[in-house]
Design an enzyme around this catalytic site. Structure first.
Site, PDB file in Angstrom:
ATOM      1  N   HIS A 129      31.187  37.296  46.876  1.00 34.22           N
ATOM      2  CA  HIS A 129      30.486  38.512  46.434  1.00 34.22           C
ATOM      3  C   HIS A 129      29.100  38.491  47.076  1.00 34.22           C
ATOM      4  O   HIS A 129      28.136  38.024  46.470  1.00 34.22           O
ATOM      5  CB  HIS A 129      30.414  38.569  44.907  1.00 34.22           C
ATOM      6  CG  HIS A 129      30.041  39.928  44.398  1.00 34.22           C
ATOM      7  ND1 HIS A 129      28.766  40.436  44.505  1.00 34.22           N
ATOM      8  CD2 HIS A 129      30.772  40.903  43.789  1.00 34.22           C
ATOM      9  CE1 HIS A 129      28.735  41.660  43.976  1.00 34.22           C
ATOM     10  NE2 HIS A 129      29.940  41.958  43.539  1.00 34.22           N
ATOM     11  N   MET A 175      37.749  36.682  33.827  1.00 25.95           N
ATOM     12  CA  MET A 175      37.936  37.668  32.752  1.00 25.95           C
ATOM     13  C   MET A 175      36.873  37.422  31.674  1.00 25.95           C
ATOM     14  O   MET A 175      36.765  36.307  31.156  1.00 25.95           O
ATOM     15  CB  MET A 175      39.343  37.486  32.167  1.00 25.95           C
ATOM     16  CG  MET A 175      39.596  38.243  30.890  1.00 25.95           C
ATOM     17  SD  MET A 175      39.946  39.998  31.161  1.00 25.95           S
ATOM     18  CE  MET A 175      40.297  40.487  29.469  1.00 25.95           C
ATOM     19  N   CYS A 206      37.686  46.431  37.431  1.00 25.23           N
ATOM     20  CA  CYS A 206      38.359  45.269  38.040  1.00 25.23           C
ATOM     21  C   CYS A 206      39.868  45.463  38.163  1.00 25.23           C
ATOM     22  O   CYS A 206      40.488  45.010  39.118  1.00 25.23           O
ATOM     23  CB  CYS A 206      38.087  44.004  37.219  1.00 25.23           C
ATOM     24  SG  CYS A 206      36.400  43.417  37.386  1.00 25.23           S
ATOM     25  N   HIS A 207      40.500  46.086  37.159  1.00 23.56           N
ATOM     26  CA  HIS A 207      41.969  46.145  37.145  1.00 23.56           C
ATOM     27  C   HIS A 207      42.539  47.432  37.762  1.00 23.56           C
ATOM     28  O   HIS A 207      43.738  47.497  38.014  1.00 23.56           O
ATOM     29  CB  HIS A 207      42.496  46.000  35.712  1.00 23.56           C
ATOM     30  CG  HIS A 207      42.144  44.692  35.073  1.00 23.56           C
ATOM     31  ND1 HIS A 207      42.822  43.518  35.343  1.00 23.56           N
ATOM     32  CD2 HIS A 207      41.168  44.354  34.195  1.00 23.56           C
ATOM     33  CE1 HIS A 207      42.283  42.523  34.642  1.00 23.56           C
ATOM     34  NE2 HIS A 207      41.274  43.009  33.938  1.00 23.56           N
ATOM     35  N   CYS A 236      37.299  47.943  31.792  1.00 22.98           N
ATOM     36  CA  CYS A 236      38.407  47.251  32.463  1.00 22.98           C
ATOM     37  C   CYS A 236      38.761  47.819  33.830  1.00 22.98           C
ATOM     38  O   CYS A 236      39.142  47.077  34.741  1.00 22.98           O
ATOM     39  CB  CYS A 236      39.665  47.275  31.579  1.00 22.98           C
ATOM     40  SG  CYS A 236      39.344  47.065  29.812  1.00 22.98           S
ATOM     41  N   HIS A 254      35.723  44.412  49.164  1.00 18.91           N
ATOM     42  CA  HIS A 254      34.759  44.847  48.159  1.00 18.91           C
ATOM     43  C   HIS A 254      33.419  45.211  48.794  1.00 18.91           C
ATOM     44  O   HIS A 254      33.213  46.354  49.125  1.00 18.91           O
ATOM     45  CB  HIS A 254      34.614  43.778  47.073  1.00 18.91           C
ATOM     46  CG  HIS A 254      33.852  44.252  45.885  1.00 18.91           C
ATOM     47  ND1 HIS A 254      34.354  45.193  45.025  1.00 18.91           N
ATOM     48  CD2 HIS A 254      32.608  43.960  45.438  1.00 18.91           C
ATOM     49  CE1 HIS A 254      33.445  45.450  44.094  1.00 18.91           C
ATOM     50  NE2 HIS A 254      32.375  44.717  44.334  1.00 18.91           N
TER      51      HIS A 254
HETATM   52 FE1  DHE Z   1      28.451  46.892  41.836  1.00 16.97          FE
HETATM   53  C1  DHE Z   1      27.203  47.309  45.050  1.00 16.97           C
HETATM   54  C2  DHE Z   1      31.479  47.949  42.870  1.00 16.97           C
HETATM   55  C3  DHE Z   1      29.783  45.982  38.810  1.00 16.97           C
HETATM   56  C4  DHE Z   1      25.341  46.104  40.704  1.00 16.97           C
HETATM   57  N1  DHE Z   1      29.197  47.520  43.613  1.00 16.97           N
HETATM   58  C5  DHE Z   1      28.538  47.581  44.840  1.00 16.97           C
HETATM   59  C6  DHE Z   1      29.450  48.000  45.856  1.00 16.97           C
HETATM   60  C7  DHE Z   1      30.661  48.195  45.230  1.00 16.97           C
HETATM   61  C8  DHE Z   1      30.503  47.885  43.838  1.00 16.97           C
HETATM   62  C9  DHE Z   1      31.956  48.653  45.884  1.00 16.97           C
HETATM   63  C10 DHE Z   1      29.145  48.169  47.338  1.00 16.97           C
HETATM   64  C11 DHE Z   1      28.568  49.512  47.630  1.00 16.97           C
HETATM   65  C12 DHE Z   1      28.194  49.688  49.088  1.00 16.97           C
HETATM   66  O1  DHE Z   1      27.578  48.782  49.667  1.00 16.97           O
HETATM   67  O2  DHE Z   1      28.524  50.738  49.657  1.00 16.97           O
HETATM   68  N2  DHE Z   1      30.318  46.926  40.978  1.00 16.97           N
HETATM   69  C13 DHE Z   1      31.422  47.405  41.587  1.00 16.97           C
HETATM   70  C14 DHE Z   1      32.568  47.273  40.709  1.00 16.97           C
HETATM   71  O3  DHE Z   1      33.735  47.709  40.918  1.00 16.97           O
HETATM   72  C15 DHE Z   1      32.174  46.434  39.570  1.00 16.97           C
HETATM   73  C16 DHE Z   1      32.709  45.036  39.795  1.00 16.97           C
HETATM   74  C17 DHE Z   1      32.725  46.826  38.215  1.00 16.97           C
HETATM   75  C18 DHE Z   1      32.427  48.202  37.729  1.00 16.97           C
HETATM   76  O4  DHE Z   1      33.051  48.623  36.758  1.00 16.97           O
HETATM   77  O5  DHE Z   1      31.577  48.893  38.289  1.00 16.97           O
HETATM   78  C19 DHE Z   1      30.647  46.460  39.745  1.00 16.97           C
HETATM   79  N3  DHE Z   1      27.700  46.175  40.056  1.00 16.97           N
HETATM   80  C20 DHE Z   1      28.402  45.884  38.945  1.00 16.97           C
HETATM   81  C21 DHE Z   1      27.555  45.457  37.865  1.00 16.97           C
HETATM   82  O6  DHE Z   1      27.915  45.148  36.687  1.00 16.97           O
HETATM   83  C22 DHE Z   1      26.179  45.347  38.419  1.00 16.97           C
HETATM   84  C23 DHE Z   1      25.795  43.872  38.488  1.00 16.97           C
HETATM   85  C24 DHE Z   1      25.122  46.050  37.574  1.00 16.97           C
HETATM   86  C25 DHE Z   1      25.166  47.531  37.607  1.00 16.97           C
HETATM   87  O7  DHE Z   1      24.155  48.128  38.007  1.00 16.97           O
HETATM   88  O8  DHE Z   1      26.190  48.105  37.263  1.00 16.97           O
HETATM   89  C26 DHE Z   1      26.380  45.931  39.811  1.00 16.97           C
HETATM   90  N4  DHE Z   1      26.614  46.741  42.710  1.00 16.97           N
HETATM   91  C27 DHE Z   1      25.464  46.430  42.052  1.00 16.97           C
HETATM   92  C28 DHE Z   1      24.356  46.457  42.989  1.00 16.97           C
HETATM   93  C29 DHE Z   1      24.893  46.790  44.258  1.00 16.97           C
HETATM   94  C30 DHE Z   1      26.313  46.964  44.043  1.00 16.97           C
HETATM   95  C31 DHE Z   1      22.907  46.140  42.643  1.00 16.97           C
HETATM   96  C32 DHE Z   1      24.147  46.951  45.574  1.00 16.97           C
HETATM   97  C33 DHE Z   1      23.748  45.637  46.135  1.00 16.97           C
HETATM   98  C34 DHE Z   1      23.020  45.741  47.437  1.00 16.97           C
HETATM   99  O9  DHE Z   1      22.121  44.913  47.645  1.00 16.97           O
HETATM  100  O10 DHE Z   1      23.351  46.609  48.252  1.00 16.97           O
END
Ligand code: DHE
Length: 543
Positions: free
Chosen positions: A369, A88, A50-51, A47, A327
């Site tokens: 996103h 959600m 996001c929250h 949670c 974000h």
């Molecule tokens: Fe991410 C990038 C935050 C969930 C895969 N993710 C990012 C970035 C942030 C972020 C702030 C940018 C970083 C940067 O560029 O400096 N992600 C979050 C969360 O807060 C969120 C929503 C929930 C959490 O609890 O983490 C979250 N993210 C996910 C996933 O569930 C994903 C799909 C699978 C995983 O690996 O956890 C995921 N996030 C990614 C990926 C990137 C990413 C693959 C980089 C993308 C890119 O092309 O640069």
């Protein structure tokens, strides 16, 4: 919980394993200490992303007790069980949480949130390790790997990354990183690979070693998502920066050892209403090509900190006001403007890194996103940058060329309809005519297990839906197709087919010209692959 000091369980959650102090709220429904511990662990794992840790809301709604106690147990239980169209997840009906766990969460969110501890230089240094000192490292590349076409692949639930050779598609190495590893970034030279996990552990890998291996590591907080390196002329490979969700701050480190140098807190006033926010989490960080600056997104306040790293003792930070809940985002093709998604405001803020100011705010679809977004030349409107959306099926194309196409600059010039909502990433390449759009969070498996691809020269024709999940030929599983990433040549695209930790996953490689299957990478070690980072494209902001 009757209050007092609490001893936490040692689950895999980054924040959940820490001793915390719990305040008393007499209106909260009763919970045993064990139930509270279970709730705390689930909250931080499922949670908080996001929250927020303090539940002030961002991508998700605020869950402070004034709100949750007012809503009451029946309402909360239904919401947690069935989810909402607003994003959600349906934790109960999807089987992620049991009925008992849903009941615990219903009560847990009606208790005051426990406050995790702070994390300063002392705490960081206690975790800091240099495995190979800079002077003991190779003076030249000692392996015959084609580094420019190497991929660093996040193995999310294994807490590892896989290094995969772009040509042979062979796994070169599997390296332990951190709990729920999140992203990889490269140093300017392309030599050092930085990997950060949700537990805020950074592992720095030297790609010049005979067998690439970690040379340093550090834990910079309790929860993190972003790491970046200095890219301005004269500062190549000199510094690294990481942002944390908890505590809300960022730290600048030496680029060759990760020694922490300077921490800057983000707590402060919101950009629009000037109200104090105790938890402005650090989301995406990008590196300027125009100045010795990092651009750091403070999510909840809606402020981009442009941090000038040329003098850490007399630090200058330009604070740029943007809409709230920043974000992710990336540079447009020229590298001058940072296209920054304020996701809960349905807007893209355009930051001019040359003039150090906000250039425009663009209204887009529901909850943009972009990942780093996708840049291409639109046949009618000139250069555009594209973002997909979590909350709807559209893709917004924004004009990015104020010099030659000023009438289209910072306007949505076209809105495409992709396969569905729940999009996370989209991608193209300067050499490609395709725009690939994923939708891994779409509730319909036909969409979440596929990819929508548009012809850039014929966007009005609509998309073709390719069943990448089926092409993977893996055993039954979630098979969410996530994050297109190009090879260096720009003639093939890699997709993760992301199933559960105990299920079979794969990487599917598609020929970009023919849109036909080229290869499937399968290996028992490929557990929950998600992000993939081609060294050359990541190093040079090619997307
Ligand atoms: Fe991410 C990038 C935050 C969930 C895969 N993710 C990012 C970035 C942030 C972020 C702030 C940018 C970083 C940067 O560029 O400096 N992600 C979050 C969360 O807060 C969120 C929503 C929930 C959490 O609890 O983490 C979250 N993210 C996910 C996933 O569930 C994903 C799909 C699978 C995983 O690996 O956890 C995921 N996030 C990614 C990926 C990137 C990413 C693959 C980089 C993308 C890119 O092309 O640069």
């Amino acid at each position: 919980v009757a209050g007092g000091k609490m001893q936490a369980s040692s689950g895999p959650s980054p924040v959940g394993g820490i001793e915390m102090v719990q305040a008393i709220n007499p209106k909260s429904p009763p919970m045993s200490k064990d139930e509270f511990e279970i709730g705390k662990k689930i909250y931080f794992e499922r949670c908080a992303g996001c929250h927020g840790v303090l539940r002030k809301g961002a991508t998700g709604k605020p869950l402070t007790t004034d709100i949750t106690l007012d809503r009451g147990s029946d309402y909360l239980k239904t919401f947690i069980t069935y989810g909402s169209p607003g994003g959600m997840p349906n934790w109960g009906t999807s089987g992620t949480l049991t009925e008992k766990e849903v009941d615990i969460m219903t009560r847990y969110v009606q208790h005051e949130p426990p406050m995790p501890p702070e994390y300063g230089i002392k705490e960081m240094e206690a975790t800091w390790k240099v495995y190979v000192k800079p002077e003991d490292r190779p003076k030249k590349k000692m392996n015959d790997l084609d580094l420019a076409n190497l991929f660093s692949v996040t193995l999310r639930d294994a807490g590892k990354i896989a290094l995969i050779d772009g040509a042979s598609k062979k796994i070169v190495d599997i390296i332990n990183t951190g709990y729920a590893v999140h992203i990889s970034r490269l140093s300017k030279s392309g030599r050092y690979l930085f990997v950060i996990g949700r537990d805020a552990k950074i592992v720095m890998i030297d790609l010049w070693m005979a067998k690439p291996a970690p040379v340093a590591e550090i834990k910079v907080g309790l929860e993190a998502r972003s790491v970046e390196t200095s890219k301005f002329k004269g500062f190549e490979d000199k510094l690294a920066i990481a942002g944390t969700y908890w505590p809300p701050q960022y730290v600048i480190m030496d680029g060759d050892t990760l020694k922490p140098r300077k921490i800057i807190g983000t707590r402060g006033m919101t950009s629009d209403t000037n109200e104090y926010h105790p938890e402005p989490r650090v989301a995406a960080i990008v590196s300027s090509h125009y100045k010795p600056e990092f651009l750091v997104n403070a999510k909840e306040t809606g402020v981009v900190h442009m941090v000038n790293y040329s003098d850490l003792e007399n630090l200058k930070v330009t604070m740029i006001k943007t809409p709230r809940f920043l974000h992710d985002g990336g540079m447009e093709a020229s590298g001058r403007y940072f296209m920054d998604a304020a996701n809960a405001s349905d807007k893209i803020a355009v930051i001019d890194t040359k003039e150090s100011k906000l250039a425009a705010v663009v209204n887009v679809g529901k909850t943009p996103h972009p990942g780093r977004g996708a840049n291409f030349v639109h046949p009618k409107f000139g250069p555009v940058w594209a973002t997909g959306h979590l909350g709807d099926e559209t893709v917004s194309l924004i004009g990015t060329d104020p010099k030659k196409n000023p009438q289209h600059a910072w306007k949505v010039v076209q809105t495409l309809t992709a396969a569905g909502g729940g999009q996370l990433f989209l991608k193209t390449h300067p050499k490609s005519k395709n725009l690939w759009v994923d939708a891994p969070l779409n509730p319909d498996p036909k969409i979440s297990q596929a990819i929508a691809v548009f012809d850039i020269n014929n966007l009005d024709k609509g998309y073709e839906l390719l069943p990448i999940g089926a092409w993977a030929g893996v055993k039954p599983g979630a098979k969410r197709v996530v994050q297109p990433e190009y090879n260096k040549a720009g003639d093939e695209v890699w997709f993760s087919v992301w199933s559960g930790a105990g299920e079979e996953s794969a990487i599917v490689v598609v020929d970009d010209r023919t849109r036909k299957l080229k290869a499937v990478i399968k290996d028992p070690q490929l557990i929950t692959p998600t992000g993939k980072f081609n060294v050359y494209n990541t190093q040079n902001d090619v997307y």
